[in-house]
Design a protein around this motif. Sequence first.
Motif, mmCIF file in Angstrom:
data_model
loop_
_atom_site.group_PDB
_atom_site.id
_atom_site.type_symbol
_atom_site.label_atom_id
_atom_site.label_comp_id
_atom_site.label_asym_id
_atom_site.label_seq_id
_atom_site.Cartn_x
_atom_site.Cartn_y
_atom_site.Cartn_z
ATOM 1 N N ASP A 22 -5.866 -5.482 3.746
ATOM 2 C CA ASP A 22 -4.947 -4.898 4.712
ATOM 3 C C ASP A 22 -3.965 -5.795 4.944
ATOM 4 O O ASP A 22 -2.886 -5.043 5.429
ATOM 5 N N ALA A 23 -4.075 -7.096 4.654
ATOM 6 C CA ALA A 23 -2.695 -7.714 4.959
ATOM 7 C C ALA A 23 -1.669 -7.616 3.876
ATOM 8 O O ALA A 23 -0.692 -7.541 4.084
ATOM 9 N N LEU A 24 -2.150 -7.458 2.589
ATOM 10 C CA LEU A 24 -1.412 -7.057 1.522
ATOM 11 C C LEU A 24 -0.549 -5.838 1.706
ATOM 12 O O LEU A 24 0.567 -5.535 1.312
ATOM 13 N N LEU A 33 1.198 -1.481 15.149
ATOM 14 C CA LEU A 33 -0.366 -0.714 14.914
ATOM 15 C C LEU A 33 -0.697 -0.784 13.646
ATOM 16 O O LEU A 33 0.239 -0.832 12.792
ATOM 17 N N GLY A 34 -2.057 -0.764 13.556
ATOM 18 C CA GLY A 34 -2.397 -0.518 12.100
ATOM 19 C C GLY A 34 -2.223 0.811 11.291
ATOM 20 O O GLY A 34 -3.208 1.164 10.860
ATOM 21 N N ILE A 35 -1.020 1.268 11.530
ATOM 22 C CA ILE A 35 -0.841 2.563 10.811
ATOM 23 C C ILE A 35 0.195 2.380 9.902
ATOM 24 O O ILE A 35 1.521 2.210 10.323
ATOM 25 N N THR A 36 -0.050 2.274 8.731
ATOM 26 C CA THR A 36 0.935 1.951 7.588
ATOM 27 C C THR A 36 0.727 3.069 6.676
ATOM 28 O O THR A 36 -0.128 3.820 6.559
ATOM 29 N N PRO A 37 1.519 2.964 5.658
ATOM 30 C CA PRO A 37 1.749 4.209 4.794
ATOM 31 C C PRO A 37 0.643 4.361 3.583
ATOM 32 O O PRO A 37 0.431 5.281 2.935
ATOM 33 N N TRP A 38 0.008 3.186 3.435
ATOM 34 C CA TRP A 38 -1.010 3.045 2.464
ATOM 35 C C TRP A 38 -2.239 2.107 3.045
ATOM 36 O O TRP A 38 -1.740 0.870 3.290
ATOM 37 N N ASP A 41 -7.688 -0.394 2.166
ATOM 38 C CA ASP A 41 -9.160 -1.012 2.890
ATOM 39 C C ASP A 41 -9.699 0.230 3.411
ATOM 40 O O ASP A 41 -11.218 0.118 3.506
ATOM 41 N N ALA A 42 -9.334 1.333 3.600
ATOM 42 C CA ALA A 42 -10.170 2.621 3.674
ATOM 43 C C ALA A 42 -11.048 3.173 2.652
ATOM 44 O O ALA A 42 -12.215 3.476 2.696
ATOM 45 N N GLY A 244 3.160 -0.119 -7.541
ATOM 46 C CA GLY A 244 4.437 -0.148 -8.217
ATOM 47 C C GLY A 244 5.490 0.358 -7.203
ATOM 48 O O GLY A 244 6.617 -0.126 -7.041
ATOM 49 N N PHE A 245 5.108 1.473 -6.787
ATOM 50 C CA PHE A 245 6.026 2.019 -5.588
ATOM 51 C C PHE A 245 6.071 1.157 -4.310
ATOM 52 O O PHE A 245 7.283 0.785 -3.852
ATOM 53 N N LEU A 246 5.176 0.614 -3.813
ATOM 54 C CA LEU A 246 5.197 -0.184 -2.677
ATOM 55 C C LEU A 246 6.109 -1.476 -2.936
ATOM 56 O O LEU A 246 6.640 -2.009 -1.968
ATOM 57 N N ALA A 247 5.605 -1.845 -4.131
ATOM 58 C CA ALA A 247 6.354 -3.374 -4.279
ATOM 59 C C ALA A 247 7.911 -3.069 -4.731
ATOM 60 O O ALA A 247 8.794 -3.848 -4.468
ATOM 61 N N GLY A 248 8.357 -1.946 -5.362
ATOM 62 C CA GLY A 248 9.721 -1.997 -5.702
ATOM 63 C C GLY A 248 10.401 -1.358 -4.867
ATOM 64 O O GLY A 248 11.682 -1.358 -4.831
ATOM 65 N N ALA A 249 9.994 -0.082 -4.328
ATOM 66 C CA ALA A 249 10.702 0.814 -3.604
ATOM 67 C C ALA A 249 10.445 1.104 -2.097
ATOM 68 O O ALA A 249 11.482 1.249 -1.321
ATOM 69 N N ALA A 250 9.440 0.949 -1.731
ATOM 70 C CA ALA A 250 8.848 0.865 -0.200
ATOM 71 C C ALA A 250 9.823 0.026 0.744
ATOM 72 O O ALA A 250 10.401 0.790 1.771
#
Length: 643
Positions: A22-24, A33-38, A41-42, A244-250
């Motif tokens: 969840d932290a990463l 809020l805990g409403i993130t795009p990825w 943890d689910a 890769g998407f979250l680390a490079g572009a998000a």
Amino acid sequence: MRLTVRNWLSGAGYLVAYVALDALSYMQPLLKLGITPWNPDAGLTLAFLLVRGWRQVPWTAAAALLAELMVRDPPAPLLASISAALVIAVGYGGLAFALQPSLDPLLASRRAALLFSVGAALTALVISIGYAGVFFLAGALPGSAVAAAIARNWVGDLNGVLTITPLLLAGPAAAARIWPALRTHRGLVACQGALLASVLWLVFLTRPLGDLPLVYVLFAPVVWITLRWGVVGAAFAALLIQIGFLAGAAPRLDASSLMEIQFFLVTLALTALLLGAVLAERAKALARVAQSEAEQRALLATAPDAVLATNLAGQITSANLAAQRLFNVAGPDILGTTLSGWFPTLLLRDGVERHRLGGVRANGGRFPAEIACVRLDPPARAGHLLIVRDMTDHDRAQTQLRERDTALSRAMRFALAGELATAVTHELNQPITALVSYLKAVEILAAPLEAHDSRLFETLRKATHESLRASDVLKRLRDFYRSGAVNATLIDVEASIAEVLSAFADRAARLGAEVTREIRVIQEISTDRIQLEMVLHNLVANALDAVADVETGRRRVHVAVATQHGRLQVSVSDTGRGVLPEIQSRLFEPFVTSKLDGMGLGLAISRTLLRSQGGELRLDASGAGGTRFSVELPLTARARTTA
């Protein structure tokens, strides 16, 4: 839920992993809020509940609450955070409860993949609605942001489930199968990894941010990886793309572009997952087909009957070992030949047929065959499948059975004839004894008349002699059929033959038949005189019957006596028309005769009587036509020969 050491360890490990993930993945949250795009943890939560059981729901609620408090620090009351954690726990607990009984951990079928995907999508939607609703009621989420919050949370949870859960479910089983292949195909893995990295760099680092059409290039490496490694490979590729998407572009995208690409990544992960399931199902189907074909080949190879497959032209396309043995031909030599070459009279017309016909072997030999044939309709290969059974042994066994039945029937009738002879002997013995007594009395009374007519006395003497002989014959037959007794004594063969011939002198004279005899030796042998005379009486009577059908002047009966190889031979030959060819092989069987008024027992009884004494009766070829029967009896140590 039992709080064992194992449960504590697995629950604690799950708590740590949940909070860490969840932290990463805590990126661009909506209103903190805990409403993130990825939300990986689910995916971890669903895998944990599927593996450990839905009763681990309290751990899920605790993990969700801990992440809310430690990672997000939401601007909402504690009760709202607790309620949100319960929504997550109850939602995924319910999905685990529904999926757990029938879920394939490897998602190796379309049904399993569809149930998993649809269940995950619906559950994520329900949780997103409940999660946003809790914070809306608590005042932490304005009404204008509810729809965006639901969409963002739904796509984040679904992405997390599609990328994380399949990998965790596969676990050691997938590793045991894939890891050896990875080591064997290092080059392939390196190429696929390089292609995936190149496409990620091309899509997210070299193009303007938000250029959505170019992301579809990601389908190429994902499909390739899925085709090679199945569901696990698809989930792993989707996970790498997501990271890769979250680390490079998000971080450089606005909320709108981020959501668009996340929806695309959901589509990509779902497509790869379903494609992997289809491929796995196809692989299992091919394995079943291969196993079935192997079993069928083994069955055909060991089948005792010949099995042939043909095309529509009647050419043989396959043949088992039994077929090769049946036709006496090697496997390659039979392929391509036509059925008509092996079964000239076979015509196939119906879908299912049975035939009984003759077959031809490679060496030209013929054999009876029974054929069962079925037409192979599409989608199978067009043609026919035939099962051929060699009926040679069956027909031979049936013939032997019929011969045994016939022999048994004749033996039973012969036994019945013996019983009848015994009964007749018993019943006629007293009348014949009385007849002999009366004839002797008549001889005494006729003695004074001999001077006037000697024929009267001679006739009475012959009648008395024949009556005595008849009595002796009946007694010997009765003794023989009761106990097989033979009353062997030393007898004069020449005298016995003379006595037999004298009994037929009047009949021969009436027929105009010439009866001759040739005695090369004079023998005294040990045998049953009455039985021998019975045999000779029967043979001479048959000979006179035979010559009665030819013209006068050719009616001759000849009796010859000789010795050969320590056996006495008496032959009775005639100049009649001979024995019919169709009954020659069965002449000595009971009830076989060519006479209209004959019973067919004389020769059978005669041979039985002779064999009981070590002798034999047979039909010999006659050089002058007609018939010749030979009687053989063994000579004894006391036999006397006079030249």
